[in-house]
Scaffold this motif. Structure first.
Motif, short mmCIF file in Angstrom:
data_model
loop_
_atom_site.label_atom_id
_atom_site.label_comp_id
_atom_site.label_asym_id
_atom_site.label_seq_id
_atom_site.Cartn_x
_atom_site.Cartn_y
_atom_site.Cartn_z
N TRP A 147 0.79 -1.17 -0.03
CA TRP A 147 -0.06 -0.02 0.03
C TRP A 147 0.78 1.37 -0.06
O TRP A 147 2.01 1.25 0.21
CB TRP A 147 -1.01 0.11 1.05
N ALA A 148 0.19 2.30 -0.22
CA ALA A 148 0.83 3.66 -0.09
C ALA A 148 -0.24 4.55 -0.33
O ALA A 148 -1.21 4.60 -1.25
CB ALA A 148 1.80 3.70 -1.37
N PHE A 149 -0.10 5.87 0.24
CA PHE A 149 -0.85 7.02 0.08
C PHE A 149 0.08 8.11 -0.07
O PHE A 149 1.36 8.08 0.39
CB PHE A 149 -1.94 7.25 1.21
N SER B 104 4.05 1.05 2.54
CA SER B 104 4.48 -0.25 3.45
C SER B 104 5.88 -0.69 3.16
O SER B 104 6.40 -1.52 3.61
CB SER B 104 3.59 -1.41 2.78
N HIS B 105 6.44 0.19 1.98
CA HIS B 105 8.03 -0.27 1.54
C HIS B 105 8.61 0.98 1.24
O HIS B 105 8.15 2.18 1.06
CB HIS B 105 7.88 -1.02 0.09
N ALA B 106 10.01 0.85 1.61
CA ALA B 106 10.69 2.15 1.58
C ALA B 106 10.74 2.68 0.16
O ALA B 106 11.21 3.85 -0.02
CB ALA B 106 12.40 1.65 2.10
N ALA C 147 5.44 1.90 8.82
CA ALA C 147 5.19 2.45 7.50
C ALA C 147 6.77 3.16 7.21
O ALA C 147 7.48 3.12 8.26
CB ALA C 147 4.18 3.80 7.62
N PHE C 148 6.65 3.69 5.95
CA PHE C 148 7.92 4.44 5.39
C PHE C 148 7.46 5.76 4.76
O PHE C 148 6.45 5.88 4.06
CB PHE C 148 8.67 3.63 4.48
N LEU C 149 8.00 6.86 5.22
CA LEU C 149 7.50 8.25 4.77
C LEU C 149 8.73 8.53 3.78
O LEU C 149 9.92 8.43 4.05
CB LEU C 149 7.47 9.10 5.77
N ILE D 76 3.88 0.69 -6.48
CA ILE D 76 2.76 0.59 -5.74
C ILE D 76 1.90 1.87 -6.34
O ILE D 76 2.17 2.85 -6.19
CB ILE D 76 2.84 0.28 -4.28
N GLU D 77 0.61 1.47 -6.56
CA GLU D 77 -0.40 2.54 -6.91
C GLU D 77 -0.58 3.36 -5.48
O GLU D 77 -1.12 2.94 -4.47
CB GLU D 77 -1.64 1.98 -7.37
N LYS D 78 -0.56 4.56 -5.56
CA LYS D 78 -0.71 5.40 -4.37
C LYS D 78 -2.21 5.90 -4.41
O LYS D 78 -2.54 6.88 -5.39
CB LYS D 78 0.38 6.67 -4.52
#
Length: 140
Positions: free
Chosen positions: A27-29, A77-79, A47-49, A84-86
């Motif tokens: 996941w990503a946003f 969810s990943h560095a 999470a990763f920012l 990944i669709e955001k």
């Protein structure tokens, strides 16, 4: 009045909005740049920012990240969430939202996280001196 309350009054902090993001799987946003104070609190999981081109910052349960200048950023969810669709969260802020917003794959059992995201609008002209004195983010 305490010092923090005086600062918030001086920068005309107003219209606080929040949402709960329930993430699972890959996941990503992202949040577009905006004239607002942003905060993300990891209530569960990790999470990763990614803020600009800087290295990813690892966040875990209990961490709070403050982005005073409202800079564009991605949480994932990943560095390296390149494939990944955001989900764009900026349009999802609508005052007080009590229901959780699913991000990623709802049925997945891995990379689960619950994140409280907060956006506070402010008078950028009044806040500029304070914001320019702060680092790009504060990790607590």
């Amino acid at each position: 009045m305490d010092a923090l309350s005086q600062i918030f009054e001086d920068i005309h902090l107003k219209k606080t909005e929040y949402l709960y993001l329930k993430a699972a799987g890959d996941w990503a946003f992202f949040s577009a740049e905006q004239p607002a104070f942003m905060a993300h609190i990891v209530l569960h999981g990790q999470a990763f920012l990614q803020l600009g081109q800087a290295e990813s910052l690892h966040l875990k349960t209990g961490d709070l990240i403050l982005i005073a200048a409202g800079s564009a950023h991605t949480v994932s969810s990943h560095a390296q969430p390149n494939l990944i669709e955001k989900l764009a969260i900026t349009p999802l802020f609508q005052g007080l939202r009590e229901e959780e917003i699913d991000v990623g794959h709802k049925q997945a059992k891995h990379h689960r996280a619950l994140i409280l995201s907060v956006r506070c609008h402010m008078d950028m002209l009044m806040a500029r001196p304070l914001i320019s004195a702060l680092p790009p983010y504060l990790h607590l």
